[in-house]
Design a protein around this motif. Structure first.
Motif, PDB file in Angstrom:
ATOM      1  N   VAL A  32      15.401  15.222  -7.966  1.00 12.78           N
ATOM      2  CA  VAL A  32      14.019  15.662  -7.750  1.00 12.78           C
ATOM      3  C   VAL A  32      13.122  15.192  -8.888  1.00 12.78           C
ATOM      4  N   LEU A  33      13.607  15.269 -10.126  1.00  9.27           N
ATOM      5  CA  LEU A  33      12.813  14.782 -11.261  1.00  9.27           C
ATOM      6  C   LEU A  33      12.570  13.278 -11.154  1.00  9.27           C
ATOM      7  N   GLY A  34      13.598  12.539 -10.744  1.00 11.54           N
ATOM      8  CA  GLY A  34      13.428  11.103 -10.566  1.00 11.54           C
ATOM      9  C   GLY A  34      12.419  10.780  -9.476  1.00 11.54           C
ATOM     10  N   ALA A  35      12.473  11.524  -8.365  1.00 16.46           N
ATOM     11  CA  ALA A  35      11.518  11.308  -7.283  1.00 16.46           C
ATOM     12  C   ALA A  35      10.099  11.625  -7.735  1.00 16.46           C
ATOM     13  N   ALA A  36       9.928  12.694  -8.518  1.00 22.27           N
ATOM     14  CA  ALA A  36       8.604  13.064  -9.028  1.00 22.27           C
ATOM     15  C   ALA A  36       8.062  11.988  -9.969  1.00 22.27           C
ATOM     16  N   ALA A  37       8.931  11.457 -10.841  1.00 24.72           N
ATOM     17  CA  ALA A  37       8.503  10.401 -11.762  1.00 24.72           C
ATOM     18  C   ALA A  37       8.089   9.146 -10.999  1.00 24.72           C
ATOM     19  N   ALA A  38       8.881   8.766 -10.012  1.00 24.27           N
ATOM     20  CA  ALA A  38       8.582   7.554  -9.242  1.00 24.27           C
ATOM     21  C   ALA A  38       7.308   7.724  -8.427  1.00 24.27           C
ATOM     22  N   LEU A  39       7.130   8.874  -7.794  1.00 28.63           N
ATOM     23  CA  LEU A  39       5.929   9.106  -6.988  1.00 28.63           C
ATOM     24  C   LEU A  39       4.676   9.093  -7.858  1.00 28.63           C
ATOM     25  N   SER A  40       4.728   9.756  -9.002  1.00 32.98           N
ATOM     26  CA  SER A  40       3.564   9.784  -9.900  1.00 32.98           C
ATOM     27  C   SER A  40       3.226   8.389 -10.401  1.00 32.98           C
ATOM     28  N   ALA A  41       4.247   7.630 -10.792  1.00 29.04           N
ATOM     29  CA  ALA A  41       4.006   6.269 -11.286  1.00 29.04           C
ATOM     30  C   ALA A  41       3.444   5.371 -10.177  1.00 29.04           C
ATOM     31  N   SER A  42       3.917   5.549  -8.946  1.00 29.16           N
ATOM     32  CA  SER A  42       3.418   4.742  -7.834  1.00 29.16           C
ATOM     33  C   SER A  42       1.962   5.068  -7.527  1.00 29.16           C
ATOM     34  N   LEU A  43       1.628   6.337  -7.513  1.00 31.03           N
ATOM     35  CA  LEU A  43       0.239   6.721  -7.271  1.00 31.03           C
ATOM     36  C   LEU A  43      -0.673   6.227  -8.397  1.00 31.03           C
ATOM     37  N   ALA A  44      -0.164   6.253  -9.631  1.00 28.08           N
ATOM     38  CA  ALA A  44      -0.962   5.762 -10.754  1.00 28.08           C
ATOM     39  C   ALA A  44      -1.138   4.250 -10.700  1.00 28.08           C
ATOM     40  N   GLY A 102       0.810  -1.213   0.000  1.00 32.23           N
ATOM     41  CA  GLY A 102       0.000   0.000   0.000  1.00 32.23           C
ATOM     42  C   GLY A 102       0.842   1.260   0.000  1.00 32.23           C
ATOM     43  N   MET A 103       0.487   2.196   0.886  1.00 32.94           N
ATOM     44  CA  MET A 103       1.148   3.501   0.901  1.00 32.94           C
ATOM     45  C   MET A 103       2.623   3.405   1.254  1.00 32.94           C
ATOM     46  N   ALA A 104       3.020   2.345   1.947  1.00 33.67           N
ATOM     47  CA  ALA A 104       4.443   2.202   2.288  1.00 33.67           C
ATOM     48  C   ALA A 104       5.291   2.151   1.025  1.00 33.67           C
ATOM     49  N   ALA A 105       4.800   1.450   0.000  1.00 29.89           N
ATOM     50  CA  ALA A 105       5.541   1.363  -1.259  1.00 29.89           C
ATOM     51  C   ALA A 105       5.539   2.709  -1.985  1.00 29.89           C
ATOM     52  N   VAL A 106       4.448   3.442  -1.878  1.00 29.68           N
ATOM     53  CA  VAL A 106       4.392   4.771  -2.501  1.00 29.68           C
ATOM     54  C   VAL A 106       5.414   5.699  -1.854  1.00 29.68           C
ATOM     55  N   ILE A 107       5.483   5.666  -0.534  1.00 29.18           N
ATOM     56  CA  ILE A 107       6.453   6.506   0.182  1.00 29.18           C
ATOM     57  C   ILE A 107       7.883   6.082  -0.149  1.00 29.18           C
ATOM     58  N   ALA A 108       8.118   4.771  -0.211  1.00 24.83           N
ATOM     59  CA  ALA A 108       9.465   4.275  -0.515  1.00 24.83           C
ATOM     60  C   ALA A 108       9.900   4.630  -1.922  1.00 24.83           C
ATOM     61  N   SER A 109       8.947   4.891  -2.810  1.00 24.70           N
ATOM     62  CA  SER A 109       9.306   5.221  -4.194  1.00 24.70           C
ATOM     63  C   SER A 109      10.023   6.564  -4.300  1.00 24.70           C
ATOM     64  N   VAL A 110       9.809   7.463  -3.345  1.00 23.72           N
ATOM     65  CA  VAL A 110      10.427   8.806  -3.431  1.00 23.72           C
ATOM     66  C   VAL A 110      11.949   8.717  -3.314  1.00 23.72           C
ATOM     67  N   PRO A 111      12.505   8.112  -2.245  1.00 26.29           N
ATOM     68  CA  PRO A 111      13.976   8.002  -2.211  1.00 26.29           C
ATOM     69  C   PRO A 111      14.536   7.125  -3.328  1.00 26.29           C
ATOM     70  N   LEU A 112      13.774   6.111  -3.742  1.00 25.38           N
ATOM     71  CA  LEU A 112      14.254   5.273  -4.849  1.00 25.38           C
ATOM     72  C   LEU A 112      14.322   6.083  -6.144  1.00 25.38           C
ATOM     73  N   GLY A 113      13.305   6.903  -6.388  1.00 30.10           N
ATOM     74  CA  GLY A 113      13.319   7.745  -7.577  1.00 30.10           C
ATOM     75  C   GLY A 113      14.428   8.774  -7.531  1.00 30.10           C
ATOM     76  N   PHE A 114      14.652   9.351  -6.339  1.00 28.87           N
ATOM     77  CA  PHE A 114      15.750  10.318  -6.184  1.00 28.87           C
ATOM     78  C   PHE A 114      17.086   9.645  -6.481  1.00 28.87           C
ATOM     79  N   THR A 115      17.261   8.426  -5.968  1.00 26.60           N
ATOM     80  CA  THR A 115      18.494   7.679  -6.232  1.00 26.60           C
ATOM     81  C   THR A 115      18.658   7.396  -7.715  1.00 26.60           C
ATOM     82  N   LEU A 116      17.561   7.051  -8.368  1.00 25.05           N
ATOM     83  CA  LEU A 116      17.618   6.792  -9.809  1.00 25.05           C
ATOM     84  C   LEU A 116      18.071   8.035 -10.566  1.00 25.05           C
ATOM     85  N   GLY A 117      17.512   9.202 -10.214  1.00 25.42           N
ATOM     86  CA  GLY A 117      17.902  10.443 -10.884  1.00 25.42           C
ATOM     87  C   GLY A 117      19.356  10.782 -10.662  1.00 25.42           C
ATOM     88  N   VAL A 118      19.848  10.616  -9.439  1.00 27.08           N
ATOM     89  CA  VAL A 118      21.254  10.897  -9.142  1.00 27.08           C
ATOM     90  C   VAL A 118      22.168   9.950  -9.918  1.00 27.08           C
TER      91      VAL A 118
END
Length: 533
Positions: free
Chosen positions: A517-529, A477-493
């Motif tokens: 930040v762009l990676g975190a935004a992409a991951a968060l949007s994809a997780s919510l979708a 659930g939401m735990a995976a959505v929250i975890a997607s933010v640092p993962l997306g940030f790591t991907l962008g870096v």
């Protein structure tokens, strides 16, 4: 309900009080006058008698049901079609239903496995005779006074609905939506796999006390989840039993057991693996099994299961967490029924979120290529050798992080071993305050900046993909959505660092933060979708 027509149609029986009622009819108690044999009389809805096609189908089905002779099937003694009534006379079982025991004292895992093995034995015999049940559930499994489990109400759903799930215009479902197979809900061709699904869903519930999908939302929502979503993993049940149950409730019929007997073989083997080869003997429940099922149950376990798992699973009684989630609709002459497939809608696709994710992902990939060159002088050298350059002190840094601060030696500036191992591509250096780019002429894959950025990118991408898949299947659930933010940030870096190394650009902090930040935004949007409501 007036039962005078029932009494008139069955003069050889003493018809008693109503003892049950469901979506497919009313049940009366009775006694054969001459034999003194107690019976249950199933009075089918008038909608069956009023529809000539349905009436003929049921008469054909009744002949098949009367031929079924199996220890785990409630036998049909008689079928009467008279005076506008369709009546099935069956064996009367007063030992209660599986549901009543499950909701009352509860059932152990061993008892649940024994009950389902008995049901599968009866189902396989019916399937071999060409009869599908299509409404397997705990309330349709009855106990004799001696504790034998028998399956009741064979074929009635198939006759009334011709295999498809029907709903009223008010949204009530004819049948039991909690156990309906996806292909049955959609009106697709049916096979024994539909009964395998319902039986597997029932076993899932008996083992953990809940259903494979979240309750609530009404019958249509329940069916929609079964059609479009993956079931939740079976909690607190060890392998191999959990794997057998999950295979039986696979969404696609081809992924399930092909028939009830193959399901029973694996279930018996898994139970023997967990509870010991003599578990059925110790259970004391009369279960009639085919030879191949019986041998699977008594075959010695090849891989012993940790005792703590088996003891925990065996020792506790599991009870139903809630009463029946949705009552079945009653079939009456005034019912207006439509196929469920007409009202089941696929979940809406959140296009806006996916668009945001795509745009952020594209920007994350493009930004590192747009880095501005400050026109700094470059020194290209093999960092394993001293850096030959005029000056007294050399400072090397990566995105504001100092990697080395060395003074000039006899041969030049000799970098520490760790710095030489880290640097790939270009990094910022200053000699006595004069800024320049220090570029390694070695392959970047021999450096932490080169290989490390690739490994970091693969790690972040793999975990993000796993999170998105789990969200689509409702396994998290939401735990995976929250975890997607640092993962997306790591991907962008990681993308920023890799591109900087390959293009020998100066890896600036601002560019790294932008990509993160762009990676975190992409991951968060994809997780919510991807998150299913």
């Amino acid at each position: 309900m007036n039962q005078s027509s029932v009494v008139a149609a069955l003069p050889q029986y003493a018809v008693g009080e109503q003892i049950g009622e469901g979506g497919m009819g009313v049940v009366y108690g009775g006694v054969h006058r001459r034999l003194g044999r107690p019976v249950a009389i199933k009075r089918l809805p008038h909608a069956v008698a009023e529809d000539p096609r349905m009436s003929e189908r049921f008469e054909h089905e009744a002949r098949l049901l009367a031929r079924l002779d199996h220890p785990h099937i409630v036998p049909v003694y008689d079928y009467v079609r008279q005076q506008g009534e369709h009546l099935l006379v069956m064996e009367r079982l007063d030992g209660g239903t599986v549901w009543s025991r499950f909701a009352g004292d509860g059932l152990t895992a061993q008892q649940s496995c024994g009950i389902v093995l008995a049901a599968l034995s009866g189902l396989h015999a019916a399937h071999e005779a060409g009869v599908l049940h299509l409404d397997v559930k705990p309330k349709n499994l009855l106990f004799t006074s001696n504790g034998v489990v028998k399956v009741a109400d064979f074929g009635i759903s198939q006759v009334v609905s011709e295999g498809a799930t029907l709903v009223t215009h008010g949204g009530a479902v004819l049948g039991t939506p909690a156990y309906i197979a996806p292909e049955q809900a959609m009106g697709n061709p049916l096979s024994p796999a539909a009964d395998v699904y319902a039986t597997g869903t029932m076993l899932y519930e008996l083992l953990c006390g809940d259903l494979p999908f979240e309750r609530g939302g009404g019958p249509i929502a329940m069916i929609q989840k079964r059609v479009f979503q993956e079931p939740r993993p079976l909690p607190k049940v060890p392998e191999p039993l959990a794997g057998v149950v999950m295979r039986s409730i696979a969404r696609e019929p081809e992924a399930r057991y092909r028939n009830a007997e193959t399901f029973a073989i694996d279930l018996a083997g898994a139970a023997g693996h967990l509870f010991g080869p003599d578990w059925l003997v110790r259970l004391g429940m009369p279960v009639h099994l085919a030879p191949q099922v019986s041998s699977s149950s008594t075959r010695p376990s090849l891989r012993p299961v940790p005792e703590r798992d088996t003891v925990t699973l065996t020792g506790q009684r599991v009870r139903a967490t809630l009463v029946d989630p949705v009552p079945a609709a009653r079939l009456s002459g005034s019912s207006t029924l439509v196929p469920a497939a007409q009202v089941i809608k696929p979940p809406s696709t959140p296009w806006a979120l996916w668009l945001v994710a795509a745009l952020a992902l594209i920007a994350m990939a493009v930004v590192p290529f747009t880095g501005t060159d400050r026109g700094l002088p470059e020194i290209t050298t093999n960092l394993a050798n001293p850096v030959v350059e005029q000056g007294e002190r050399l400072v090397v840094s990566l995105a504001g992080i100092e990697l080395a601060d060395v003074g000039r030696g006899p041969a030049g500036f000799e970098l520490p071993g760790a710095t030489r191992w880290i640097v790939g591509g270009a990094v910022l250096a200053s000699i006595d305050g004069r800024e320049l780019l220090l570029v390694s002429n070695q392959t970047p894959w021999l450096s932490l900046m080169g290989t490390g950025s690739v490994l970091l990118l693969l790690f972040a991408f793999a975990y993000l993909e796993s999170n998105l898949r789990a969200l689509r299947r409702r396994q998290t659930g939401m735990a995976a959505v929250i975890a997607s933010v640092p993962l997306g940030f790591t991907l962008g870096v990681a993308v920023w660092l890799l591109v900087s190394v390959l293009l020998e650009h100066e890896p600036t902090t601002s560019m790294g933060l932008t990509c993160g930040v762009l990676g975190a935004a992409a991951a968060l949007s994809a997780s919510l979708a991807s998150r299913r409501p």
